[in-house]
Design a protein around this motif. Sequence first.
Motif, PDB file in Angstrom:
ATOM      1  N   TRP A 292       0.957  -1.189   0.001  1.00  0.00           N
ATOM      2  CA  TRP A 292       0.066   0.095  -0.063  1.00  0.00           C
ATOM      3  C   TRP A 292       1.027   1.197  -0.004  1.00  0.00           C
ATOM      4  CZ3 TRP A 292      -4.936   0.607  -0.575  1.00  0.00           C
ATOM      5  CH2 TRP A 292      -5.641   1.894  -0.506  1.00  0.00           C
ATOM      6  N   ARG A 293       0.586   2.218  -0.931  1.00  0.00           N
ATOM      7  CA  ARG A 293       1.646   3.314  -0.868  1.00  0.00           C
ATOM      8  C   ARG A 293       0.496   4.781  -1.257  1.00  0.00           C
ATOM      9  NH1 ARG A 293       3.711   3.910  -6.249  1.00  0.00           N
ATOM     10  NH2 ARG A 293       2.131   3.352  -7.726  1.00  0.00           N
ATOM     11  N   GLN A 294       1.078   5.837  -0.880  1.00  0.00           N
ATOM     12  CA  GLN A 294       0.625   7.147  -1.241  1.00  0.00           C
ATOM     13  C   GLN A 294       1.578   8.096  -1.175  1.00  0.00           C
ATOM     14  OE1 GLN A 294      -2.245   8.343   1.745  1.00  0.00           O
ATOM     15  NE2 GLN A 294      -0.727   8.425   3.313  1.00  0.00           N
ATOM     16  N   GLY A 295       1.284   9.230  -2.023  1.00  0.00           N
ATOM     17  CA  GLY A 295       2.476  10.389  -1.997  1.00  0.00           C
ATOM     18  C   GLY A 295       2.392  11.075  -3.408  1.00  0.00           C
ATOM     19  N   GLU A 296       3.004  12.184  -3.486  1.00  0.00           N
ATOM     20  CA  GLU A 296       3.089  12.885  -4.671  1.00  0.00           C
ATOM     21  C   GLU A 296       3.521  12.284  -5.835  1.00  0.00           C
ATOM     22  OE1 GLU A 296       3.990  17.659  -5.671  1.00  0.00           O
ATOM     23  OE2 GLU A 296       5.073  16.670  -3.980  1.00  0.00           O
ATOM     24  N   GLY A 297       4.731  11.849  -5.695  1.00  0.00           N
ATOM     25  CA  GLY A 297       5.575  10.970  -6.636  1.00  0.00           C
ATOM     26  C   GLY A 297       6.636  11.887  -6.783  1.00  0.00           C
ATOM     27  N   PRO A 298       7.826  11.271  -7.791  1.00  0.00           N
ATOM     28  CA  PRO A 298       9.008  11.785  -7.779  1.00  0.00           C
ATOM     29  C   PRO A 298       9.092  13.062  -8.581  1.00  0.00           C
ATOM     30  CG  PRO A 298       8.576  10.052  -9.564  1.00  0.00           C
ATOM     31  CD  PRO A 298       7.460  10.090  -8.730  1.00  0.00           C
ATOM     32  N   ARG A 299       7.882  13.576  -8.924  1.00  0.00           N
ATOM     33  CA  ARG A 299       7.701  14.848  -9.575  1.00  0.00           C
ATOM     34  C   ARG A 299       6.605  16.048  -8.864  1.00  0.00           C
ATOM     35  NH1 ARG A 299      10.070  15.748 -14.530  1.00  0.00           N
ATOM     36  NH2 ARG A 299      11.228  13.966 -15.517  1.00  0.00           N
ATOM     37  N   ASP A 300       6.839  17.163  -9.056  1.00  0.00           N
ATOM     38  CA  ASP A 300       6.094  18.264  -8.364  1.00  0.00           C
ATOM     39  C   ASP A 300       4.744  18.224  -8.809  1.00  0.00           C
ATOM     40  OD1 ASP A 300       8.417  18.532  -6.726  1.00  0.00           O
ATOM     41  OD2 ASP A 300       9.061  20.065  -8.005  1.00  0.00           O
ATOM     42  N   ALA A 301       3.803  17.505  -8.530  1.00  0.00           N
ATOM     43  CA  ALA A 301       2.398  17.621  -8.982  1.00  0.00           C
ATOM     44  C   ALA A 301       1.624  18.648  -8.355  1.00  0.00           C
ATOM     45  CB  ALA A 301       1.818  16.208  -9.149  1.00  0.00           C
ATOM     46  N   GLY A 302       2.045  18.823  -7.033  1.00  0.00           N
ATOM     47  CA  GLY A 302       1.296  19.614  -6.366  1.00  0.00           C
ATOM     48  C   GLY A 302      -0.084  19.072  -5.732  1.00  0.00           C
ATOM     49  N   TYR A 303      -0.169  18.008  -5.631  1.00  0.00           N
ATOM     50  CA  TYR A 303      -1.163  17.182  -4.973  1.00  0.00           C
ATOM     51  C   TYR A 303      -0.761  15.701  -4.659  1.00  0.00           C
ATOM     52  CZ  TYR A 303      -2.220  15.556  -9.786  1.00  0.00           C
ATOM     53  OH  TYR A 303      -2.292  15.186 -10.943  1.00  0.00           O
ATOM     54  N   ASN A 304      -1.573  14.953  -3.888  1.00  0.00           N
ATOM     55  CA  ASN A 304      -1.351  13.354  -3.678  1.00  0.00           C
ATOM     56  C   ASN A 304      -1.705  12.724  -4.886  1.00  0.00           C
ATOM     57  OD1 ASN A 304      -0.389  11.371  -1.912  1.00  0.00           O
ATOM     58  ND2 ASN A 304      -2.777  10.808  -1.649  1.00  0.00           N
ATOM     59  N   ALA A 305      -0.670  12.235  -5.713  1.00  0.00           N
ATOM     60  CA  ALA A 305      -0.836  11.872  -6.980  1.00  0.00           C
ATOM     61  C   ALA A 305      -0.804  10.252  -6.965  1.00  0.00           C
ATOM     62  CB  ALA A 305       0.143  12.223  -8.053  1.00  0.00           C
ATOM     63  N   ASN A 306      -0.330   9.615  -6.059  1.00  0.00           N
ATOM     64  CA  ASN A 306      -0.015   8.094  -6.173  1.00  0.00           C
ATOM     65  C   ASN A 306      -0.834   7.538  -4.785  1.00  0.00           C
ATOM     66  OD1 ASN A 306       1.447   8.136  -8.408  1.00  0.00           O
ATOM     67  ND2 ASN A 306       3.434   8.250  -7.193  1.00  0.00           N
ATOM     68  N   SER A 307      -1.593   6.826  -4.979  1.00  0.00           N
ATOM     69  CA  SER A 307      -2.353   6.307  -3.668  1.00  0.00           C
ATOM     70  C   SER A 307      -3.096   4.759  -4.200  1.00  0.00           C
ATOM     71  CB  SER A 307      -3.512   7.064  -3.247  1.00  0.00           C
ATOM     72  OG  SER A 307      -4.126   6.497  -2.360  1.00  0.00           O
ATOM     73  N   GLY A 308      -2.984   3.811  -3.517  1.00  0.00           N
ATOM     74  CA  GLY A 308      -3.477   2.407  -3.760  1.00  0.00           C
ATOM     75  C   GLY A 308      -2.550   1.314  -3.530  1.00  0.00           C
ATOM     76  N   GLY A 309      -2.823   0.064  -3.757  1.00  0.00           N
ATOM     77  CA  GLY A 309      -1.979  -0.924  -3.819  1.00  0.00           C
ATOM     78  C   GLY A 309      -2.482  -2.123  -4.360  1.00  0.00           C
ATOM     79  N   GLN A 310      -1.846  -3.263  -4.039  1.00  0.00           N
ATOM     80  CA  GLN A 310      -2.460  -4.509  -4.481  1.00  0.00           C
ATOM     81  C   GLN A 310      -2.109  -5.641  -3.407  1.00  0.00           C
ATOM     82  OE1 GLN A 310      -0.275  -6.029  -7.775  1.00  0.00           O
ATOM     83  NE2 GLN A 310       1.490  -6.722  -6.716  1.00  0.00           N
ATOM     84  N   ILE A 311      -2.870  -6.774  -3.636  1.00  0.00           N
ATOM     85  CA  ILE A 311      -2.717  -7.806  -2.550  1.00  0.00           C
ATOM     86  C   ILE A 311      -2.907  -9.288  -3.221  1.00  0.00           C
ATOM     87  CG2 ILE A 311      -5.265  -8.191  -2.192  1.00  0.00           C
ATOM     88  CD1 ILE A 311      -4.373  -8.975   0.792  1.00  0.00           C
ATOM     89  N   LYS A 312      -2.101  -9.888  -3.266  1.00  0.00           N
ATOM     90  CA  LYS A 312      -1.719 -11.360  -3.956  1.00  0.00           C
ATOM     91  C   LYS A 312      -1.785 -12.374  -3.028  1.00  0.00           C
ATOM     92  CE  LYS A 312       1.413 -11.582  -7.102  1.00  0.00           C
ATOM     93  NZ  LYS A 312       2.768 -11.494  -7.511  1.00  0.00           N
ATOM     94  N   ALA A 313      -2.305 -13.601  -3.196  1.00  0.00           N
ATOM     95  CA  ALA A 313      -2.498 -14.713  -2.539  1.00  0.00           C
ATOM     96  C   ALA A 313      -2.373 -16.053  -3.326  1.00  0.00           C
ATOM     97  CB  ALA A 313      -3.615 -14.802  -1.678  1.00  0.00           C
ATOM     98  N   ASN A 314      -1.585 -17.174  -2.952  1.00  0.00           N
ATOM     99  CA  ASN A 314      -1.662 -18.326  -3.516  1.00  0.00           C
ATOM    100  C   ASN A 314      -1.825 -19.385  -2.642  1.00  0.00           C
ATOM    101  OD1 ASN A 314       1.260 -19.381  -3.291  1.00  0.00           O
ATOM    102  ND2 ASN A 314       1.441 -17.559  -4.610  1.00  0.00           N
ATOM    103  N   LEU A 315      -2.267 -20.719  -2.920  1.00  0.00           N
ATOM    104  CA  LEU A 315      -2.357 -21.824  -2.199  1.00  0.00           C
ATOM    105  C   LEU A 315      -2.108 -23.069  -2.896  1.00  0.00           C
ATOM    106  CD1 LEU A 315      -3.418 -22.799   0.493  1.00  0.00           C
ATOM    107  CD2 LEU A 315      -5.620 -23.222  -0.336  1.00  0.00           C
ATOM    108  N   THR A 316      -1.067 -24.021  -2.514  1.00  0.00           N
ATOM    109  CA  THR A 316      -0.680 -25.058  -3.304  1.00  0.00           C
ATOM    110  C   THR A 316      -0.716 -26.253  -2.392  1.00  0.00           C
ATOM    111  OG1 THR A 316       1.290 -23.741  -4.285  1.00  0.00           O
ATOM    112  CG2 THR A 316       1.263 -26.103  -4.402  1.00  0.00           C
TER     113      THR A 316
END
Length: 894
Positions: A292-316
């Motif tokens: 999970w992550r959030q933030g403006e990112g590596p450039r000056d966007a002036g707002y919170n430009a990155n937000s979200g994530g992922q979840i993965k699972a496997n069963l063998t």
Amino acid sequence: MKLLRNNITKTLTIAIGALIFFFNDFNAFAQTSTKLSGTITDEQTGEAIIGALVSLEGTSLGAISDFDGKYNLETNLEGEHILKVSFLGFSTIEEPVVLGQGDISRDFQMSADLVGLDVVIVTGNTDPKTAIESSISVSSIRTDQFNQAAPRSTAEIFRNLPGVKTEATGGEGNANITVRGIPIATGGAKFLQLHEDGLPVMQFGDISFGNADIFLRADNTIDRIEALRGGSASVLSSNSPAGVINFISKSGKVEGGSVGTTVGMDYNTFRTDFEYGAPIGEDMNFHIGGFWRQGEGPRDAGYNANSGGQIKANLTKKFDKGFVRLYFKHLNDRSIGYLPMPVQVTGSNSSPVLGNVNNFNALSGTPHSPYLMTNLSMGADGNLRRSSIQEGMNPISTAIGGEFNFYLGNDWSIVNKFRQQFNTGRFVSPFPSEVADAQSMANSIGGDNSVLSYANGPNAGNVINNPSALNGNGLAMRIHLFDVDFNNFNNFSNDLQLSKEMDNVNFTFGFYKGIQHINMSWLWNSYLMEVNSTNAALLDVSSADGNTTFTENGLIAYGVPFWDNCCTRNYDAVYDVNAPYVNTSFEFGDLSVDAGLRYDYGSAFGTYAGAVQSAIDMNRDGMISVPEQSVSSVDNANANPINYDWSYLSYSLGLNYKISDSQAAFARYSRGGRANADRLLFGPGIAADGSAVGGLNSDMVTQMEAGFKYKSPKIGIFGTAFYSNLEEQNFEATTQQFFDREYTALGLELETAARFGKFDVRGSVTWTNAEISKDKLNPEIEGNTPRRQADFIYYLTPSYNFKKGTVGFNLIGTTDMYAQDNNDLVMPGYTQVNAFAYYDIVEGLSIGVNSNNLFNAFGLTESEEGSIRDGVTNVIRARSINGRTTSVARKFKF
């Protein structure tokens, strides 16, 4: 967002519970009668190897070496078994042990496998072998290796793959990727596939605004990445003759996990990664993780430009004669997408000097601004629709899949992999279609002597009395807002293989089925913006007498009239992919041979519709403003059909001669194809009845390669000479340009690694001589070098390993490239330096610092302009690598 996380958690809990119930086999856990223990060390340095896997072959039993290199394994098995010690980057050790006769103490010294020649390759192999035994060019990298390059996106990882050129300047997705001189005619990765666990993320790697890397994230659930270039990719994967990059997930065969947090030191980002896997009894194991992550990112966007994530699972679940693995992934990650931006260029076309436009820093700036956050347009269904620029690239993907792998008896075995992905989302980002003198720009919109004023921001409503001094640069940008809805990008993959072993011969018969939906809407508008990389304001244009306003709060038009309103459109297409294939491999002593055939056939059907102009009261104020006099909307009443088929035969023949346990030579000849999908639409390649014109439904690539592999405890070398010939047809929507060309490329790819005591050095260099050998529409460019193709690309990673950590740096570079196929404007080569340092504070807890582009190198990966005026100051539109970004990470392994 909290509701989303709760829903994901509930869904995952139900899914894993259902899987465990399905595989339920809760017999009593093994009661140990034999204890195996010892220490695993590096043969060369004598230091402990942390994280090596010690397992009993043919069982699910295993243990991981700790921070002192010690392992402990308990079992109640009896009789002779093979004890296997493996760790990526080291040669695997196999030794017999007799169980049930008392405890066993066994120490192991592992020798380095510096270029992964002892790794069993599963990508591009129907009969998995180690890299030194395979007649393919393939590299395998661990997560700790690619993290040394301080990647800020998944695509930035690919810069450390031999032969792979990645233009990773688009943010978390939208990268252009090519292999061994095969060109990027439009965008994306047309001849390369990105895979997760052996199946493609998307059936086509260059879907407009839906590149595969947008739907793929690298995190700590990844065990390793295998990169296959050319070779058997032609017959073992559809639509990917140039190669396959395969993300292979951890499966939880042995218990262990990690939690890590990354924080930006000079840029705004915060990210948490987690993963955990373990056996459940003797016959079942699972793995779960994500970020999970959030933030403006590596450039000056002036707002919170990155937000979200992922979840993965496997069963063998393991059975006597095979295993079944089911997996689940949910991705919802909103990330900013970067497009070209203003860059100052002086000097000459052949020797340009790059720099920043006043008040626009091309290393850290972006046209994104908090003053351009929403877009009102006419939706594809004819209803008003509003989008948020903050959504950026927002893939929403849920995948469910599995693998069945069983021995059938009489030397027959069967493998079936399948995955269903449900994909939607959005791509929104500002594109400067023109950067010019602000007054001239105003006059082109409103006529001579037009007046500029601020549409918003701190100076909203104020007239700009001296446009030539605006922001110290006197410039303005005509912004085309790329606003695209992914209505339905669902896809399905199923790969069935039936294999027969006969002495030293393996026959594999397979059938691949894929379905890709491409239903998207392009709903673009035009805006006028000042050239400022920090919180740029929109601009309005009015007549000199003040009686007419030609813009509406910075909006120039509902559409893109500057590009003849090309890009309001909707298409709803389905691509049905089918491919029977056969592959055989056999051995004559130290010589192994493999050969394969694949017949791809498929069909495309659906509809596509372009733009129609009409007067519409978009803001519902009862009046028709100037921008409302001609509004672009989808012409659903005159939709065009899509109705064409394709078929092509691919084949590949490879030879590998194992000179000794440490040396091998190989050669391969291949021909493979790629079907043309959505990029063929809206151009001359589709006839009125929906059929593809004159053989434009697919493109073919012919490749030859020969190479040498060598390993020793101190050095590893993997060298490949290659030649390719490519026939390609393509259509570029923004320039309305159709391509019908042939390309050739020859070159040399060299991957090497060396170890001297505590020093490690890894690197790769690829030399390519590529040319446009034939162009049916523009013969004057025949003999030119394809745009953005460098003679040399390279990386080098030296590091020093001490008992408690590692320190080093990573060089990534390219020589000069031409901006366009006219071979006029040169984009200068550059070298980017990334630095890293990791330190183990206590057992299990480490801290690391890395810096991407430490010295703020200036480098362009693409340019919209192909020429400049010599001797004067020019402003072009180009994508630059990001400036310096530094982060600190804490990671706890358990």
